[in-house]
Design an enzyme around this catalytic site. Structure first.
Site, PDB file in Angstrom:
ATOM      1  N   SER A   1       0.973  -1.224   0.360  1.00 54.42           N
ATOM      2  CA  SER A   1       0.239   0.092  -0.229  1.00 54.42           C
ATOM      3  C   SER A   1       0.926   1.348  -0.040  1.00 54.42           C
ATOM      4  O   SER A   1       2.554   1.148   0.585  1.00 54.42           O
ATOM      5  CB  SER A   1      -0.464   0.152   0.825  1.00 54.42           C
ATOM      6  OG  SER A   1      -0.496   0.113   2.583  1.00 54.42           O
ATOM      7  N   ASP A   2       0.413   2.434  -0.333  1.00 54.60           N
ATOM      8  CA  ASP A   2       1.145   3.220   0.109  1.00 54.60           C
ATOM      9  C   ASP A   2       0.998   4.140   1.082  1.00 54.60           C
ATOM     10  O   ASP A   2       0.222   3.152   2.150  1.00 54.60           O
ATOM     11  CB  ASP A   2       0.713   4.622  -1.302  1.00 54.60           C
ATOM     12  CG  ASP A   2       1.817   5.988  -1.357  1.00 54.60           C
ATOM     13  OD1 ASP A   2       2.229   6.089  -0.769  1.00 54.60           O
ATOM     14  OD2 ASP A   2       1.420   6.971  -2.196  1.00 54.60           O
ATOM     15  N   CYS A   3       1.372   4.800   2.366  1.00 59.59           N
ATOM     16  CA  CYS A   3       2.148   4.971   2.899  1.00 59.59           C
ATOM     17  C   CYS A   3       0.561   5.170   3.799  1.00 59.59           C
ATOM     18  O   CYS A   3       0.018   6.160   3.239  1.00 59.59           O
ATOM     19  CB  CYS A   3       3.451   5.741   3.499  1.00 59.59           C
ATOM     20  SG  CYS A   3       4.294   5.231   2.904  1.00 59.59           S
TER      21      CYS A   3
ATOM     22  N   ALA B   1      -1.763   3.829   3.289  1.00 60.79           N
ATOM     23  CA  ALA B   1      -3.498   3.561   2.242  1.00 60.79           C
ATOM     24  C   ALA B   1      -4.077   2.663   2.721  1.00 60.79           C
ATOM     25  O   ALA B   1      -5.577   2.706   2.388  1.00 60.79           O
ATOM     26  CB  ALA B   1      -2.532   3.576   0.962  1.00 60.79           C
TER      27      ALA B   1
END
Ligand SMILES: *[C@@H]1O[C@H](CO)[C@@H](O)[C@H](O)[C@H]1NC(C)=O
Ligand SMILES: *[C@@H]1O[C@H](CO)[C@@H](O)[C@H](O)[C@H]1NC(C)=O
Ligand SMILES: *[C@@H]1O[C@H](CO)[C@@H](O)[C@H](O)[C@H]1NC(C)=O
Ligand SMILES: *[C@@H]1O[C@H](CO)[C@@H](O)[C@H](O)[C@H]1NC(C)=O
Ligand SMILES: *[C@@H]1O[C@H](CO)[C@@H](O)[C@H](O)[C@H]1NC(C)=O
Ligand SMILES: *[C@@H]1O[C@H](CO)[C@@H](O)[C@H](O)[C@H]1NC(C)=O
Length: 800
Positions: A312-314, A316
């Site tokens: 995931s993006d940070c 996310a």
């Protein structure tokens, strides 16, 4: 890649790990499978397959140990001799310390800072892109060996540069899905592979442009030098605009735009680039957060052949619940992400919530195991479990391989090739070295190194500004900033600027953007020059002896119509964020030591474009609601500079020397070929209007490929490189056909008064297609007009 909520836990954890490392001198005091105690596990046995080893590793872990792996800062498993691992390192255009995996505290204190991606993209040179990927990989391994980086990097950013205001447009290879795709493939290939780019097709004179034949996949059982990550999946390209933030934005995307704009770069990055990581984005797509998009993430594995891990993006995964309100609890957010196919979370959300998600029956331990198998497989492919890192294939790489003269030359080459000459009235440029007795430089960016690389810049090997490099050419060079910073809120410094401008032979004004205007978490609201910059440029131009040279910085396009039409501004050069060698490249171009050949990879819109809501994801124009469309493929309004603009100091001429005039697709008909799944479709009339490629797996039709041969001559006095761009305009048999579409490009070098031949290989199933309104690719029947630049046209009749 940063999130306000990101807890400090992982960062603190990491800092102490680093300190530990340096105390030991040895950069890797502990490594998996270390003899004598930890080397006999089956997962250490290099004779077994990656899959067998990953299964073995998972089988040893307790639930607590498993959950400990689900964060970018993966926990150690001391009883198995496995040290912690930091998954988050960054390498967008050189090793960058945005993530906790990279540190410049140690024997390596800098790394080569290549130009920001939008600049390298402007070179339209695939070889260059590949070589940048390779060079960054060498520095990455060298830093890993020094204990200053991980082996998993979260680059490239291959979102399409859809809106000129986007703060991260600079990180991308521009607005065209084909260019973005090819940049992604080259960078990832160069980065992940440890070999020279194989040029398999350079047979006809200087070049054949063939998308399919560039790589030779000899069985390397998936070994990785370092791991690249295609991000941000998908339809992500809004930071903070109006009431929208990337954390809660719901991108409403049509199936048509999804299929032929937003997804192609990801499909190529995975299928052709063989990237070992995919990052899902913060935003939702049509109501479902990207990290909970089971259909899309599964499609990547099943249809595109993705083998790797999904991060995931940070934070996310946290945003699924906290910002998007998509689930009722943190546990459900974690469960939805894991079930959708997310393997690891940047941040601590999975760490904190996975166990209770399992206890509450939201997700099973087997589903967590699947995530771990994907994660360990990548670590195994990287050689992390192959024993002593000092003995591995890349063990010799060290500080000598960082900031090496080769890499710095490559960074210089990238800046030279990417810088774009936009205006050059009466051949003001190049300046003749010995005829310039004095030079005045004006502008807040001209003597400031800090923003030369754009976002995701680490610690450059050298720190020279534009001004210092120009000083190398002309001793009598003076500098005044004019404005105190890029925001340029006051004209207090104008007087000084006008004074040096009046006294100099030639004047260079550096204007444009820096990261105070456009960056992660910050979109622009205007396309004009910030603050009073325009006044500065115009008033300096008004008092200068000769027309001035305007140098523009920044990744996003700027409405400089005033400068384009002002005869007092003789030349305009866009340098973007040119990286640590950008000053030298600019000076070489201004003084004719390098002939510019870069082309804009994005449309420059006028300020009026800001009437369009940035949150509107539609690519196609819609006159019924006054929507002008986006990018050169669909935008129908006025432009400041169009996609592909870029001048040279010489002149190029070309002609198509051979190309078919008709193409029959009859062999694609099911009854006649093995392409059983290609179905013939027709409109309401009896007449057939297009062929529909029903099978998503059909991405090329080899037997129908044809060549377009082009001769390029340099008719001017100076050697130079030229980017050939071949477009097609297809018959409008369905709604939403692009105005035109890039189907091939090639950068060629041609000596003065010489001619070379280039050959484009066109694959109808790849290049002559458009998505219909339900996201199926179709090949329109009828006349496709092929364009080379603006001039040359060739009609191709596509028939059955
Ligand atoms: C490693 O695996 C191979 C293949 O299964 C096996 O023959 C060998 O004995 C194993 N080596 C060790 C040290 O267990
Ligand atoms: C790196 O060194 C600087 C100064 O010596 C220090 O302030 C900083 O905290 C260090 N960073 C890390 C990640 O160790
Ligand atoms: C932002 O929200 C406010 C209040 O709901 C609304 O009045 C305004 O029009 C919105 N702005 C945009 C750009 O959507
Ligand atoms: C350089 O630019 C940065 C970022 O805008 C700014 O913080 C810094 O003060 C500038 N330095 C100088 C010397 O102007
Ligand atoms: C493309 O880039 C490579 C690597 O820098 C360079 O050697 C080559 O000359 C470039 N090609 C052209 C036509 O500029
Ligand atoms: C095109 O270029 C090739 C290679 O330079 C040359 O042999 C050929 O004669 C050229 N054709 C034309 C029509 O100029």
């Amino acid at each position: 890649m940063k999130h306000p909520q990101l807890t400090l836990i992982s960062l603190l954890f990491f800092t102490s790990a680093i300190a530990e490392t340096f105390k030991n001198l040895d950069s890797h005091p502990q490594f998996p499978c270390k003899p004598p105690h930890f080397s006999s596990y089956p997962f250490c046995n290099v004779s077994l397959s990656i899959k067998q080893r990953a299964i073995s590793l998972v089988s040893f872990l307790t639930l607590t140990e498993k959950v400990g792996q689900l964060s970018n800062t993966a926990a150690s498993v001391p009883r198995l001799g496995i040290p912690p691992y930091e998954w988050w390192s960054e390498s967008l255009h050189g090793i960058a310390d945005n993530g906790p995996g990279v540190s410049f505290n140690g024997s390596i204190s800098s790394a080569t800072s290549f130009p920001q991606v939008i600049v390298s993209a402007s070179s339209f040179n695939r070889t260059l892109w590949y070589e940048i990927g390779s060079a960054v990989a060498v520095e990455a391994r060298a830093m890993y060996n020094g204990g200053q980086a991980g082996l998993t990097f979260w680059a490239p950013n291959i979102n399409v540069f859809r809106d000129p205001r986007w703060g991260r447009g600079q990180e991308t290879p521009g607005e065209d899905p084909k260019v973005v795709s090819e940049y992604g493939v080259e960078f990832v290939r160069g980065f992940q592979e440890n070999r020279k780019r194989k040029v398999l097709t350079r047979r006809f004179g200087d070049g054949v442009v063939d998308d399919d034949a560039r790589y030779d996949d000899d069985g390397d059982d998936g070994k990785l030098m370092v791991s690249a990550c295609c991000k941000h999946f998908t339809a992500y390209d809004l930071e903070k605009w109006g009431n929208f933030t990337r954390y809660d934005f719901n991108a409403v995307v049509t199936e048509q735009d999804m299929e032929d704009t937003y997804q192609p770069p990801f499909q190529s990055c995975i299928r052709d680039g063989k990237a070992s990581c995919l990052m899902c984005s913060y935003n939702a797509v049509n109501g479902v957060p990207a990290c909970a998009q089971e259909d899309l993430l599964k499609k990547a594995r099943v249809e595109w052949g993705f083998e790797g891990y999904i991060t995931s993006d940070c934070d996310a995964v946290a945003t699924i619940f906290e910002y998007q309100g998509y689930t009722k609890s943190p546990e459900e957010a974690v469960a939805d992400a894991i079930k959708a196919g997310v393997d690891i979370n940047c941040g601590t959300y999975m760490l904190r919530n996975t166990k209770s998600a399992i206890l509450k029956g939201k997700v099973s331990e087997e589903q967590v195991d699947q995530a771990l198998l994907n994660l360990f497989a990548v670590q195994l492919r990287l050689g992390l479990f192959d024993g002593d890192p000092r003995e591995g294939l890349y063990a010799k790489l060290g500080s000598n391989d960082i900031c090496s003269s080769d890499h710095r030359k490559l960074a210089l080459e990238a800046a030279r090739q990417g810088i774009v000459l936009l205006k050059n009235d009466h051949k003001l440029l190049p300046l003749k070295k010995n005829h310039v007795s004095s030079l005045a430089i004006v502008g807040p960016m001209a003597n400031n190194i800090s923003n030369m690389g754009g976002t995701y810049t680490g610690k450059p090997c050298q720190r020279k500004t534009l001004f210092t490099e120009l000083l190398e050419y002309v001793k009598k060079t003076s500098y005044v900033s004019g404005c105190s910073d890029v925001s340029c809120d006051s004209d207090n410094g104008f007087g000084e600027a006008l004074a040096i401008a009046k006294g100099a032979d030639f004047v260079i004004v550096v204007a444009g953007l820096d990261l105070s205007q456009e960056t992660e978490d910050k979109d622009r609201v205007s396309l004009s020059l910030p603050g009073k910059q325009r006044d500065l440029v115009s008033s300096v131009a008004a008092v200068s002896k000769k027309p001035v040279i305007l140098v523009l910085t920044g990744g996003g396009p700027v409405d400089v119509t005033f400068a384009k039409t002002d005869p007092r501004i003789g030349s305009i050069i866009w340098i973007g964020y040119p990286g640590e060698t950008g000053g030298q490249a600019l000076a070489e171009i201004i003084f004719g030591d390098f002939n510019p050949g870069g082309k804009l990879p994005m449309t420059w819109y006028p300020e009026s474009f800001t009437d369009v809501a940035m949150s509107d994801m539609h690519m196609r124009a819609d006159s019924s609601r006054g929507y002008p469309g986006r990018t050169y493929r669909f935008y129908t309004g006025p432009q400041v500079y169009s996609f592909g603009t870029g001048l040279s100091y010489t002149k190029f001429d070309y002609k198509i020397t051979s190309a078919p005039t008709r193409l029959s697709l009859s062999e694609l008909l099911p009854q006649q070929s093995s392409h059983k799944k290609l179905l013939l479709q027709h409109g309401e009339e009896e007449q057939l209007r297009y062929l529909q490629l029903d099978d998503a797996m059909v991405t090329s039709c080899e037997t129908l490929r044809f060549h377009v041969r082009v001769n390029v001559s340099n008719t001017g006095e100076i050697d130079g490189s030229h980017v050939l761009m071949m477009y097609s305009k297809m018959p409008p048999v369905i709604s939403g056909v692009p105005e035109k579409q890039l189907i091939g490009f090639d950068r060629v070098h041609v000596h003065s008064n010489e001619m070379i031949e280039t050959v484009f290989v066109i694959d109808p199933c790849k290049h002559l297609i458009v998505a219909n309104d339900v996201g199926k690719r179709v090949i329109p029947l009828g006349i496709h007009v092929l364009f080379l630049g603006d001039l040359l046209q060739h009609s191709l009749s596509v028939e059955l």
